[in-house]
Design a protein around this motif. Structure first.
Motif, PDB file in Angstrom:
ATOM      1  N   CYS A   1      46.333  41.047  41.277  1.00  0.00           N
ATOM      2  CA  CYS A   1      46.902  40.179  40.241  1.00  0.00           C
ATOM      3  C   CYS A   1      48.383  40.488  40.041  1.00  0.00           C
ATOM      4  CB  CYS A   1      46.129  40.362  38.946  1.00  0.00           C
ATOM      5  SG  CYS A   1      46.471  39.078  37.752  1.00  0.00           S
ATOM      6  N   PHE A   2      49.130  40.375  41.118  1.00  0.00           N
ATOM      7  CA  PHE A   2      50.511  40.859  41.109  1.00  0.00           C
ATOM      8  C   PHE A   2      51.382  40.005  40.194  1.00  0.00           C
ATOM      9  CE2 PHE A   2      54.685  41.935  42.785  1.00  0.00           C
ATOM     10  CZ  PHE A   2      54.553  43.302  42.942  1.00  0.00           C
TER      11      PHE A   2
ATOM     12  N   SER B   1      36.483  30.890  37.924  1.00  0.00           N
ATOM     13  CA  SER B   1      35.378  30.945  38.871  1.00  0.00           C
ATOM     14  C   SER B   1      35.941  31.189  40.269  1.00  0.00           C
ATOM     15  CB  SER B   1      34.633  29.609  38.834  1.00  0.00           C
ATOM     16  OG  SER B   1      33.783  29.502  39.954  1.00  0.00           O
ATOM     17  N   PRO B   2      35.236  31.968  41.097  1.00  0.00           N
ATOM     18  CA  PRO B   2      35.751  32.247  42.452  1.00  0.00           C
ATOM     19  C   PRO B   2      36.108  30.976  43.239  1.00  0.00           C
ATOM     20  CG  PRO B   2      33.909  33.685  41.990  1.00  0.00           C
ATOM     21  CD  PRO B   2      34.004  32.734  40.823  1.00  0.00           C
ATOM     22  N   ALA B   3      35.423  29.859  42.939  1.00  0.00           N
ATOM     23  CA  ALA B   3      35.740  28.606  43.645  1.00  0.00           C
ATOM     24  C   ALA B   3      37.217  28.252  43.508  1.00  0.00           C
ATOM     25  CB  ALA B   3      34.885  27.467  43.106  1.00  0.00           C
ATOM     26  N   TYR B   4      37.797  28.624  42.371  1.00  0.00           N
ATOM     27  CA  TYR B   4      39.184  28.241  42.096  1.00  0.00           C
ATOM     28  C   TYR B   4      40.199  29.046  42.897  1.00  0.00           C
ATOM     29  CZ  TYR B   4      37.245  25.797  37.997  1.00  0.00           C
ATOM     30  OH  TYR B   4      36.525  24.982  37.159  1.00  0.00           O
ATOM     31  N   VAL B   5      39.734  30.013  43.680  1.00  0.00           N
ATOM     32  CA  VAL B   5      40.695  30.721  44.540  1.00  0.00           C
ATOM     33  C   VAL B   5      41.316  29.744  45.542  1.00  0.00           C
ATOM     34  CG1 VAL B   5      39.278  31.561  46.507  1.00  0.00           C
ATOM     35  CG2 VAL B   5      41.089  33.001  45.544  1.00  0.00           C
ATOM     36  N   SER B   6      40.619  28.634  45.785  1.00  0.00           N
ATOM     37  CA  SER B   6      41.183  27.608  46.675  1.00  0.00           C
ATOM     38  C   SER B   6      42.462  27.015  46.073  1.00  0.00           C
ATOM     39  CB  SER B   6      40.151  26.507  46.931  1.00  0.00           C
ATOM     40  OG  SER B   6      39.683  25.981  45.703  1.00  0.00           O
TER      41      SER B   6
ATOM     42  N   PHE C   1      50.607  48.905  51.300  1.00  0.00           N
ATOM     43  CA  PHE C   1      49.651  48.159  50.475  1.00  0.00           C
ATOM     44  C   PHE C   1      49.787  46.649  50.677  1.00  0.00           C
ATOM     45  CE2 PHE C   1      48.911  52.192  48.757  1.00  0.00           C
ATOM     46  CZ  PHE C   1      47.816  52.147  47.926  1.00  0.00           C
ATOM     47  N   PHE C   2      48.705  45.957  50.377  1.00  0.00           N
ATOM     48  CA  PHE C   2      48.710  44.499  50.320  1.00  0.00           C
ATOM     49  C   PHE C   2      49.038  44.071  48.890  1.00  0.00           C
ATOM     50  CE2 PHE C   2      46.372  45.357  54.124  1.00  0.00           C
ATOM     51  CZ  PHE C   2      46.504  44.240  54.944  1.00  0.00           C
ATOM     52  N   ILE C   3      49.414  42.790  48.750  1.00  0.00           N
ATOM     53  CA  ILE C   3      49.731  42.215  47.448  1.00  0.00           C
ATOM     54  C   ILE C   3      48.781  41.039  47.229  1.00  0.00           C
ATOM     55  CG2 ILE C   3      51.497  41.040  46.063  1.00  0.00           C
ATOM     56  CD1 ILE C   3      52.533  43.752  46.821  1.00  0.00           C
ATOM     57  N   SER C   4      48.079  41.034  46.093  1.00  0.00           N
ATOM     58  CA  SER C   4      47.150  39.940  45.819  1.00  0.00           C
ATOM     59  C   SER C   4      47.675  39.051  44.696  1.00  0.00           C
ATOM     60  CB  SER C   4      45.778  40.502  45.433  1.00  0.00           C
ATOM     61  OG  SER C   4      44.893  39.429  45.182  1.00  0.00           O
ATOM     62  N   PHE C   5      47.653  37.744  44.964  1.00  0.00           N
ATOM     63  CA  PHE C   5      48.115  36.769  43.971  1.00  0.00           C
ATOM     64  C   PHE C   5      46.916  36.057  43.350  1.00  0.00           C
ATOM     65  CE2 PHE C   5      51.742  37.306  46.823  1.00  0.00           C
ATOM     66  CZ  PHE C   5      52.719  37.628  45.889  1.00  0.00           C
ATOM     67  N   SER C   6      47.032  35.838  42.045  1.00  0.00           N
ATOM     68  CA  SER C   6      45.955  35.209  41.264  1.00  0.00           C
ATOM     69  C   SER C   6      46.405  33.817  40.815  1.00  0.00           C
ATOM     70  CB  SER C   6      45.662  36.067  40.031  1.00  0.00           C
ATOM     71  OG  SER C   6      46.778  35.995  39.151  1.00  0.00           O
TER      72      SER C   6
ATOM     73  N   LEU D   1      46.831  38.876  49.804  1.00  0.00           N
ATOM     74  CA  LEU D   1      45.450  38.501  49.507  1.00  0.00           C
ATOM     75  C   LEU D   1      45.501  37.490  48.370  1.00  0.00           C
ATOM     76  CD1 LEU D   1      43.523  41.930  49.432  1.00  0.00           C
ATOM     77  CD2 LEU D   1      43.907  40.433  51.383  1.00  0.00           C
ATOM     78  N   ILE D   2      44.381  36.792  48.159  1.00  0.00           N
ATOM     79  CA  ILE D   2      44.267  35.877  47.026  1.00  0.00           C
ATOM     80  C   ILE D   2      43.014  36.235  46.223  1.00  0.00           C
ATOM     81  CG2 ILE D   2      45.625  33.951  47.903  1.00  0.00           C
ATOM     82  CD1 ILE D   2      43.045  32.707  48.969  1.00  0.00           C
TER      83      ILE D   2
END
Ligand SMILES: [Zn+2]
Ligand SMILES: [Zn+2]
Length: 261
Positions: free
Chosen positions: A157-158, A221-226, A173-178, A202-203
């Motif tokens: 959640c960068f 909801s995980p679906a919204y990662v799209s 490290f990787f960077i994850s975007f939310s 990552l997302i």
């Protein structure tokens, strides 16, 4: 096609809706999700989710904001990390956002808890899921001191600056975007996302929090990662399928899912 690299599906929000959540994931082509622990008390539920569904995995850790919960030892984390389908240590890190009456000096307990997680990651070779908020300098310093270049993981959640992203990337490290990436006012964060190479991104959703636009304020909801993928694709000037392919590869590489499936 997409992976939600960070969600909390054991939370009460999903007690009655998990079948629908999974149907929505399939519909949105979100194939995998990583279920993140925030206390040792809830860990059995998180691990059970990963045991029940073959496209869920789990982590073990105690969130920096959680007080009045069981304080983990290195051995507590290492022991649980050996259980089936546990692929990471966290979420862990530092959070100075809710100091209240306290000073940063008063948060030594949080720094010690974080050090315990980094030691567990070193001992097991598992990646760390890092939560950092208003504490990036201390987070990076502890990773360097305790990790000695031997730990890897993801800053989840960068929301930090490009300089912090660069330091995290330099540490491997990787960077994850939310979903924050889709918020109207997240102009600077979108610039940071432009800077981070796609092969280090990552997302995630961080469900149930931080639902992306146009669902902002509702249960995520995980679906919204799209929708996060769509926003990242727009920033990178590629298509969503490319973001899905690369971030999935990144996820599988970091969490070594081949070994663990
Ligand atoms: Zn977090
Ligand atoms: Zn989280």
């Amino acid at each position: 096609m997409f992976v939600d690299s960070h969600c909390h599906l054991n939370f009460p929000e999903y007690a009655q809706t998990l079948d629908q959540v999974r149907a929505d994931m399939a519909e949105a082509r979100v194939d995998k999700a990583l279920c993140i622990s925030t206390t040792l008390e809830e860990f059995p539920q998180v691990q059970a989710l990963a045991g029940r569904y073959d496209n869920f995995w789990a982590t073990v850790g105690v969130h920096p904001d959680n007080e009045g919960v069981q304080e983990p030892t290195v051995e507590d984390l290492v022991e649980r990390s050996r259980l089936p389908r546990v692929v990471g240590i966290g979420e862990t890190g530092l959070d100075y956002h809710r100091l209240g009456e306290r000073s940063v000096a008063d948060m030594a307990w949080q720094r010690e808890r974080f050090r315990v997680h980094v030691r567990a990651a070193r001992q097991t070779g598992l990646p760390l899921v890092i939560h950092t908020r208003e504490a990036s300098a201390d987070t990076l310093a502890i990773l360097q001191e305790e990790g000695e270049g031997q730990v890897r993981g993801v800053f989840h959640c960068f929301t930090e600056t490009e300089a912090v992203a660069r330091a995290a990337l330099d540490l491997g490290f990787f960077i994850s975007f939310s979903g924050i990436l889709t918020f109207k006012n997240a102009v600077e964060l979108r610039e940071v996302a432009r800077f981070v190479p796609l092969n280090r991104c990552l997302i995630e959703t961080d469900s149930p929090y931080l639902a992306p636009t146009p669902h902002r304020g509702k249960t995520n909801s995980p679906a919204y990662v799209s929708l996060v993928a769509r926003q990242l694709a727009a920033i990178k000037g590629c298509d969503e399928a490319e973001v899905g392919r690369v971030t999935t590869e990144n996820f599988e590489q970091l969490f070594s899912l081949v070994r663990c499936s």
